[in-house]
Design an enzyme around this catalytic site. Structure first.
Site, short mmCIF file in Angstrom:
data_model
loop_
_atom_site.label_atom_id
_atom_site.label_comp_id
_atom_site.label_asym_id
_atom_site.label_seq_id
_atom_site.Cartn_x
_atom_site.Cartn_y
_atom_site.Cartn_z
N ARG A 59 -9.90 21.89 104.22
CA ARG A 59 -8.86 22.46 103.28
C ARG A 59 -9.47 22.87 101.92
NH1 ARG A 59 -4.20 24.02 104.45
NH2 ARG A 59 -3.74 21.61 105.54
N GLN A 80 -2.59 25.85 115.29
CA GLN A 80 -2.04 26.58 114.27
C GLN A 80 -3.38 27.45 113.58
OE1 GLN A 80 0.72 27.28 111.73
NE2 GLN A 80 -0.25 26.55 109.85
N ARG A 85 -11.42 27.99 113.56
CA ARG A 85 -11.71 27.00 112.31
C ARG A 85 -12.30 25.63 112.53
NH1 ARG A 85 -6.07 25.85 109.16
NH2 ARG A 85 -4.80 25.18 110.70
N HIS A 155 -8.96 33.27 105.24
CA HIS A 155 -7.83 32.67 104.40
C HIS A 155 -8.58 32.00 103.02
CE1 HIS A 155 -4.91 29.45 103.98
NE2 HIS A 155 -4.41 29.57 104.85
N ASP A 198 5.03 32.04 100.74
CA ASP A 198 4.42 32.32 102.04
C ASP A 198 4.97 33.59 102.52
OD1 ASP A 198 2.82 31.96 104.26
OD2 ASP A 198 3.99 29.92 104.94
N GLU A 255 -5.07 36.23 101.40
CA GLU A 255 -5.89 36.11 102.55
C GLU A 255 -6.23 37.42 102.97
OE1 GLU A 255 -3.90 33.36 105.18
OE2 GLU A 255 -3.18 32.33 103.63
C1 BG6 Z 1 -1.02 30.16 105.58
C2 BG6 Z 1 0.33 30.30 106.11
O1 BG6 Z 1 -1.99 31.22 105.78
O2 BG6 Z 1 -1.76 29.04 106.08
C3 BG6 Z 1 1.07 29.08 105.90
O3 BG6 Z 1 1.00 31.43 105.90
C4 BG6 Z 1 0.49 27.80 106.17
O4 BG6 Z 1 2.40 29.27 106.78
C5 BG6 Z 1 -0.74 27.88 105.51
O5 BG6 Z 1 1.33 26.79 105.74
C6 BG6 Z 1 -1.73 26.65 105.63
O6 BG6 Z 1 -1.89 26.29 107.15
P1 BG6 Z 1 -2.98 25.11 107.59
O7 BG6 Z 1 -2.59 25.24 109.17
O8 BG6 Z 1 -4.34 25.15 106.94
O9 BG6 Z 1 -1.92 23.99 106.86
#
Ligand code: BG6
Length: 280
Positions: A59, A80, A85, A155, A198, A255
């Site tokens: 994170r 997701q 990653r 990101h 977002d 991003e």
């Molecule tokens: C952003 C997305 O790029 O990443 C969000 O637009 C998302 O919708 C955020 O919540 C974090 O994503 P993650 O999977 O790292 O919790």
């Protein structure tokens, strides 16, 4: 100096140090999670509660969202932001052309593991240059016989002194899709963040400025015409196990992306290069 290290949990990363800057890059995800120019404060935000564990995304820093951004378009049981990653990259090479510049190249290649998630043959190269500026180039190569389409993002989690003092320049009059409402709007004036945000901005130019009280971060992209801006704000942060409660005040994700209309089709034998240069 470029050194491969391991944390006590066996999580491998590359430490890069030269006369201008210091950086750390995890082999998992080809993920740069620290970058600091000498005499300056860290450019990237990293959660104090981030996981550094196999299979869990870090994170903070600059995760690579690839080969799809966000939820998979047809199957939301798939990870997701794609699988890159949390995949283990190979350390291909390093170079130190001068005392201020270090370069490393990492690679992810299709395998049985990736075929189970995405049925294409590919090579994904990450080239990271650590110096007075930070450069990241992500090259997606199609090594198969079928074209494929990718949506992706570098990101970046930028460190800010206080989110209430920050503005983003360069998105004025751009259309954006608000992921929170599902609506499309036009950005009026500078973007300031005082609630959860977002958004996917479309048809963006190649330079954005993140203006903070103490500094201005310049974000220059190539091969990208979309940008995502994200801050989870207070409530959503509470539900995130890997983010400290006040973390949202100290970060803003801007991003560099290839998302929505800017997704890229890559023909067999061809490649797409997405590049980011960040400086203060
Ligand atoms: C952003 C997305 O790029 O990443 C969000 O637009 C998302 O919708 C955020 O919540 C974090 O994503 P993650 O999977 O790292 O919790």
């Amino acid at each position: 100096m470029i050194t491969v290290k391991e944390n006590p949990a066996g999580f491998s990363y590359i430490e890069v140090q030269n006369s201008s800057a210091f950086a750390k890059v995890a082999l998992q995800g080809g993920h740069l999670f620290q970058y600091k120019e000498k005499g300056k404060s860290p450019l990237l935000w990293l959660s104090e509660k981030s996981h550094f564990e196999t299979g869990k995304a870090i994170r903070g820093g600059i995760p690579l969202c690839w080969p799809w951004f966000g939820a998979h378009p047809e199957d939301d049981t798939l990870p997701q932001h794609g699988f890159a990653r949390t995949a283990l990259f190979e350390f291909v090479s390093s170079d130190e052309p001068d005392e201020n510049t270090s370069e490393i190249i990492l690679k992810l290649t299709s395998s049985d593991k990736t075929f189970a998630l995405w049925p294409y043959q590919f090579e994904l190269l990450v080239q990271i240059t650590v110096g007075r500026e930070l450069r990241i180039a992500l090259t997606s190569r199609n090594c198969g016989t079928e074209p494929f389409s990718i949506s992706s993002a570098l990101h970046s989690y930028f460190a800010v002194s206080d989110i209430s003092q920050v503005s983003v320049q360069g998105l004025e009059r751009r259309a954006y899709w608000d992921k929170l409402t599902g609506e499309t709007s036009i950005q009026q004036g500078l973007l300031r963040v005082n609630e959860e945000v977002d958004r996917v901005y479309q048809n963006t130019g190649n330079t954005l400025l993140l203006v903070d009280k103490e500094r201005t971060i310049q974000i220059v992209s190539k091969g990208s015409a979309s940008a995502v801006v994200w801050n989870p704000w207070k409530e959503k942060t509470k539900g995130m196990a890997d983010m400290e409660e006040a973390g949202y005040k100290r970060m803003l994700c801007v991003e560099t992306a290839n998302v929505l209309d800017d997704a890229q089709r890559v023909e067999p034998g061809a490649e797409h290069r997405l590049e980011l240069v960040v400086s203060e």
